[in-house]
Design a protein around this motif. Structure first.
Motif: not given
Length: 311
Positions: A231, A269, A272-273, A276-278
């Protein structure tokens, strides 16, 4: 029993005294597929093949090959199959060609152009006496005799023993061609890399019991994968620990996360997305060997527990 069945068994069982070598095997192998049969030495793979072929009589249960009862119609079946045992015995003073002639006569003749084509693909020397050949070169003769009558079903027990890597690759191509032709391969092996390359489906046998039948793809999808996420800003452990299927969360710095994961990638995913910016993701595909060992891990755990109880 389906008309598309290459091999079909119902309750196939073999006891040696009190030893259960094969227990209640219900299996259906389809025409047009390579079926891998996996298990360590002693798991019951060879007993399964020999009982399927009625080379040893089952304690109970039945088996059919291309719709023919293996006990009641053995002669008809022999013309429809190829078979390579793990311990094929050949006359050492006969040449490879003499040996194949012997097997061809047992089958009522073969197309020798097919024999020569297979021998060329495997780089097999048919002029030498079998007794003068290395183990790998003797194995080539065994493979040729299993394939040479273009059978509907080929059953092989540890067929790659002694073959060099280039010959193994050609042999694997031959197996895929059999399946593409609408015929079938039953491949018993503990060489997981070979099965992984050629099989459509896999059966796993443990202590004489068939514990699972899956496609290679489905087996992998069930396995734990290693997933690395990077990230552009610090992330919180709790976000990932809340995702179903996450087994372990490890950080490298505060921007990079490594997970043990056996859930749905979409869920991971999304988590995660969503926060945050993956920047990057790397998923290591499960190897068939890891999956296979997982089926036997409980045996090791049980052995450790028994040992602990005695001390």
């Amino acid at each position: 029993m389906s008309n598309e069945s290459a091999i079909h068994t119902e309750g196939l069982t073999k006891y040696y005294g009190d030893l259960a070598a094969l227990v209640d095997l219900d299996l259906d192998v389809r025409l047009g597929e390579v079926f891998g049969f996996l298990g360590p030495n002693g798991a019951g793979k060879t007993t399964t093949i020999r009982t399927m072929l009625d080379l040893i009589r089952p304690t109970r249960g039945r088996a059919w090959i291309v719709g023919l009862d293996t006990h009641k119609q053995p002669v008809q079946i022999r013309s429809r199959i190829g078979y390579l045992p793990s311990d094929l015995t050949m006359y050492p003073k006969l040449t490879g060609r003499d040996t194949l002639t012997y097997f061809a006569n047992l089958r009522g003749g073969v197309d020798w152009s097919v024999v020569d084509a297979i021998a060329e693909r495997l780089n097999a020397d048919l002029a030498k006496k079998v007794g003068d050949l290395s183990g790998g070169n003797r194995q080539k003769i065994g493979i040729i005799q299993a394939f040479m009558n273009r059978p509907d079903v080929i059953l092989m027990d540890e067929p790659s023993a002694g073959l060099d890597p280039l010959v193994q690759r050609e042999f694997q191509a031959m197996m895929r061609e059999v399946a593409a032709d609408g015929r079938a391969i039953f491949l018993s092996s503990h060489t997981l890399s070979e099965v992984q390359r050629v099989a459509d489906r896999v059966g796993i046998i443990r202590h004489g019991h068939l514990v699972d039948v899956e496609t290679i793809q489905d087996l992998r999808s069930k396995a734990i994968r290693r997933v690395e996420l990077t990230f552009d800003s610090p992330v919180e452990r709790s976000v990932f620990e809340a995702v179903d299927g996450v087994r372990e969360v490890m950080f490298e710095g505060d921007h990079r996360v490594e997970l043990s994961f056996d859930g749905q990638m979409e869920d991971l995913l999304l988590a995660a997305t969503g926060r945050y910016h993956l920047v990057d993701i790397n998923s290591q595909e499960a190897d068939l060997e890891e999956i296979f060992l997982a089926y036997y891990r409980d045996d090791a755990d049980a052995a450790v527990a028994r040992e602990g109880a005695r001390t």
